[in-house]
Motif scaffolding. Structure first.
Motif, PDB file in Angstrom:
ATOM      1  N   GLN A  93      56.871  35.122  24.730  1.00  0.00           N
ATOM      2  CA  GLN A  93      55.569  34.714  25.059  1.00  0.00           C
ATOM      3  C   GLN A  93      54.608  35.955  24.811  1.00  0.00           C
ATOM      4  OE1 GLN A  93      54.352  33.609  28.753  1.00  0.00           O
ATOM      5  NE2 GLN A  93      53.000  31.668  28.142  1.00  0.00           N
ATOM      6  N   ARG A  94      53.218  35.657  24.614  1.00  0.00           N
ATOM      7  CA  ARG A  94      52.371  36.588  24.595  1.00  0.00           C
ATOM      8  C   ARG A  94      51.872  36.905  26.190  1.00  0.00           C
ATOM      9  NH1 ARG A  94      50.051  39.129  20.118  1.00  0.00           N
ATOM     10  NH2 ARG A  94      50.413  37.284  18.639  1.00  0.00           N
ATOM     11  N   ALA A  95      51.579  37.996  26.505  1.00  0.00           N
ATOM     12  CA  ALA A  95      51.286  37.795  28.078  1.00  0.00           C
ATOM     13  C   ALA A  95      50.452  39.159  28.536  1.00  0.00           C
ATOM     14  CB  ALA A  95      52.103  37.547  28.837  1.00  0.00           C
ATOM     15  N   LEU A  96      49.498  39.094  29.175  1.00  0.00           N
ATOM     16  CA  LEU A  96      48.888  40.301  29.962  1.00  0.00           C
ATOM     17  C   LEU A  96      49.546  39.949  31.539  1.00  0.00           C
ATOM     18  CD1 LEU A  96      45.206  40.285  29.025  1.00  0.00           C
ATOM     19  CD2 LEU A  96      47.083  41.624  28.194  1.00  0.00           C
ATOM     20  N   VAL A  97      50.013  41.223  32.239  1.00  0.00           N
ATOM     21  CA  VAL A  97      50.742  40.857  33.357  1.00  0.00           C
ATOM     22  C   VAL A  97      50.107  41.934  34.449  1.00  0.00           C
ATOM     23  CG1 VAL A  97      52.898  40.783  34.889  1.00  0.00           C
ATOM     24  CG2 VAL A  97      52.529  40.237  32.195  1.00  0.00           C
ATOM     25  N   GLY A  98      49.839  41.353  35.585  1.00  0.00           N
ATOM     26  CA  GLY A  98      49.352  42.107  36.639  1.00  0.00           C
ATOM     27  C   GLY A  98      50.089  42.170  37.844  1.00  0.00           C
ATOM     28  N   LYS A  99      50.715  43.618  38.453  1.00  0.00           N
ATOM     29  CA  LYS A  99      50.999  43.298  39.723  1.00  0.00           C
ATOM     30  C   LYS A  99      49.891  43.395  40.655  1.00  0.00           C
ATOM     31  CE  LYS A  99      51.821  46.964  42.764  1.00  0.00           C
ATOM     32  NZ  LYS A  99      52.065  46.107  43.906  1.00  0.00           N
ATOM     33  N   VAL A 100      49.860  42.620  41.564  1.00  0.00           N
ATOM     34  CA  VAL A 100      48.607  42.390  42.549  1.00  0.00           C
ATOM     35  C   VAL A 100      48.466  43.430  43.530  1.00  0.00           C
ATOM     36  CG1 VAL A 100      47.768  40.678  44.304  1.00  0.00           C
ATOM     37  CG2 VAL A 100      48.760  40.027  42.287  1.00  0.00           C
ATOM     38  N   SER A 101      47.291  43.858  43.727  1.00  0.00           N
ATOM     39  CA  SER A 101      47.087  44.837  44.640  1.00  0.00           C
ATOM     40  C   SER A 101      46.166  44.362  45.799  1.00  0.00           C
ATOM     41  CB  SER A 101      46.323  46.188  43.813  1.00  0.00           C
ATOM     42  OG  SER A 101      47.003  46.796  42.783  1.00  0.00           O
ATOM     43  N   GLU A 157      52.746  52.766  43.048  1.00  0.00           N
ATOM     44  CA  GLU A 157      53.125  51.523  42.269  1.00  0.00           C
ATOM     45  C   GLU A 157      52.670  50.818  40.971  1.00  0.00           C
ATOM     46  OE1 GLU A 157      56.206  50.030  46.124  1.00  0.00           O
ATOM     47  OE2 GLU A 157      54.607  48.591  45.103  1.00  0.00           O
ATOM     48  N   VAL A 158      51.291  50.880  41.179  1.00  0.00           N
ATOM     49  CA  VAL A 158      50.503  50.217  39.951  1.00  0.00           C
ATOM     50  C   VAL A 158      50.724  51.380  38.839  1.00  0.00           C
ATOM     51  CG1 VAL A 158      48.127  49.739  39.276  1.00  0.00           C
ATOM     52  CG2 VAL A 158      48.825  49.065  41.379  1.00  0.00           C
ATOM     53  N   LYS A 162      38.531  51.765  43.952  1.00  0.00           N
ATOM     54  CA  LYS A 162      38.151  52.894  43.370  1.00  0.00           C
ATOM     55  C   LYS A 162      39.355  53.397  42.290  1.00  0.00           C
ATOM     56  CE  LYS A 162      35.466  57.235  43.840  1.00  0.00           C
ATOM     57  NZ  LYS A 162      36.528  58.243  43.817  1.00  0.00           N
ATOM     58  N   GLY A 163      40.423  53.482  43.409  1.00  0.00           N
ATOM     59  CA  GLY A 163      41.825  54.084  42.569  1.00  0.00           C
ATOM     60  C   GLY A 163      42.085  53.292  41.525  1.00  0.00           C
ATOM     61  N   LEU A 164      42.135  52.059  41.539  1.00  0.00           N
ATOM     62  CA  LEU A 164      42.397  51.107  40.538  1.00  0.00           C
ATOM     63  C   LEU A 164      41.453  51.283  39.369  1.00  0.00           C
ATOM     64  CD1 LEU A 164      43.319  47.988  42.716  1.00  0.00           C
ATOM     65  CD2 LEU A 164      44.962  49.510  41.598  1.00  0.00           C
TER      66      LEU A 164
END
Ligand code: GUN
Ligand code: ZN
Length: 449
Positions: free
Chosen positions: A158-166, A185-186, A219-221
């Motif tokens: 699949q094509r995807a954008l994936v986020g680790k939730v903060s 971790e991000v 701000k960090g993100l």
């Protein structure tokens, strides 16, 4: 690389693709694909003349029959892969209660990598089966668990954008991270996903929402997103109580959007889900900054969040795509998101005079090119254009065992209507049984033929 990607393939039959909200093209013709990219598009007459002159001799031919359609793959701009085990549960609660009682406890379980792998295997296959060639996913707080999601996506193509939730604000489920650890971790997550060197998958920075993230984290993100040139995704203005809470905890901000804007979250690589209660200032801020909106009608209705005025957002030059938002949403398919978008839009026309309601051609655009634009992937996907990558579905409208009966057998009387009716029926009545083949960058990832 799969065979299909290396091969030269020509698809011949009825093709439907949007080039703008009000521009749907349905025609009989051909599309040729080489190494996953579209190289030629033309009419049936052009196809016949190329056939006669032997130009297509090296091509594998996929000939659609009269009740089939070739359409761009669906784009799901917002879904939560870890929430699939909760689909259809707890929807009698409002957002903030639902998050505390159902969602955070479930997401906490993804600390177990084996559990994560088992669920994500099913999720990715389910979406592909339903024609979602591109998805923009929320994972969980967990680095390793969310990397499992990336692995499954790569495995199934699949094509995807994936986020680790903060999240760094405490909650009853104890589901949050310390700020410094979270930021580290991000960055690790982004580096690992980029390190996969898979050109179908990219990381997306994912502050859950302003209720779960303090100023330091946001701000960090935003700095991390800037450093790695990543997209950012989050939620905004989904529920009245949520908006009240965010404003009460940010008394210096005039509206919800300012809370994000203060920390440089809003830019033209930002996708915000919901956006139901934006005021006029926020709408113009979104338009000026180029922020996209993922419209999630299923969860907006199920969690009684509200009716999103999509027509108004579009009229104000905001880019909108569709999201299933499982498990606030009770359906994982973009076909359902299209129908609910029309329903909500109709209710707004009837109740609030906010018409005209979006029609089936317009929601088809939102499900394909609109979604691609919202995710800033429209240079690659969303419509059939020479140079774009071939993400596509072969749909059989009157397939055996499907929901759609065929009452009208001939296209002789008015071919143009016949072809448009095929698309119309699929949008209103179709399901995964009608989606016979799914292609991502030229590779066949579902085959019922
Ligand atoms: N707002 C913050 N988190 C969530 C979520 O998981 N689902 C929905 N619908 N809204 C949210
Ligand atoms: Zn969501």
């Amino acid at each position: 690389m799969s065979q299909e990607q290396q091969e030269k393939v020509v698809f011949v039959g009825t093709i439907a693709s949007s080039s703008a909200l009000d521009q749907l093209n349905v025609f009989k013709g051909f599309i040729s694909v080489e190494n996953g990219k579209i190289t030629k598009i033309g009419s049936t007459a052009e196809y016949n003349s190329r056939e006669t002159s032997n130009e297509l001799s090296g091509y594998k031919k996929v000939i659609l029959h009269q009740n089939q359609l070739l359409i761009p793959g669906f784009v799901d701009c917002h879904t939560h892969a870890p929430q699939f085990p909760n689909i259809g549960l707890g929807l009698d609660r409002p957002l903030l209660e639902w998050l505390d009682k159902y969602t955070f406890p479930l997401e906490s379980k993804y600390v177990d990598v084996n559990f994560a792998k088992k669920i994500y295997e099913q999720v990715v296959q389910r979406l592909i089966k339903n024609g979602t060639t591109t998805a923009c996913y929320f994972g969980t707080l967990h680095l390793e668990g969310t990397l499992q999601l990336v692995e499954c996506i790569i495995k199934y193509g699949q094509r995807a954008l994936v986020g680790k939730v903060s999240m760094n604000v405490k909650n009853d489920a104890n589901y949050y991270n310390e700020t410094e650890n979270e930021l580290n971790e991000v960055e690790t997550f982004i580096q690992k996903v980029m390190g996969c060197k898979n050109n179908l998958v990219a990381p997306v920075v994912t502050p859950r929402f302003a209720v779960s993230c303090d100023e330091t984290l946001m701000k960090g993100l935003s700095e991390i997103a800037d450093k790695y040139n990543c997209r950012i995704q989050s939620h905004i203005s989904e529920n009245r109580k949520e908006v009240e809470y965010v404003l009460s905890t940010n008394p210096d901000c005039r509206n919800y959007s300012e809370v994000y804007d203060k920390h440089y979250i809003l830019n033209n690589k930002c996708i915000m889900a919901h956006a139901i209660y934006l005021d006029e200032d926020e709408i113009s801020l979104f338009a000026t900054k180029g922020v996209s909106i993922a419209h999630c009608p299923a969860s907006n209705t199920r969690l009684k969040s509200g009716l999103c005025p999509v027509r108004k957002l579009l009229n104000n030059h905001i880019t909108v795509g569709l999201g299933t938002d499982v498990s606030g949403g009770d359906s994982a398919t973009i076909l359902d998101a299209m129908r609910r978008t029309m329903d909500v839009s109709t209710h707004l026309e009837l109740l609030e005079n906010m018409g005209p309601a979006l029609n089936f051609k317009e929601v088809f655009y939102l499900a394909t090119l609109g979604g691609a634009k919202a995710l800033r992937l429209d240079d690659k996907i969303g419509s059939f254009e020479i140079g774009k990558e071939f993400d596509a579905l072969i749909v059989d409208v009157y397939t055996n065992g499907g929901q759609i009966d065929q009452y009208e057998y001939s296209m002789d009387e008015n071919e143009e209507h016949y072809l448009l009716d095929l698309l119309q029926r699929f949008i209103y009545l179709g399901d995964d049984r009608n989606i016979r083949q799914v292609y991502v960058k030229g590779r066949k990832v579902k085959d019922l033929s």
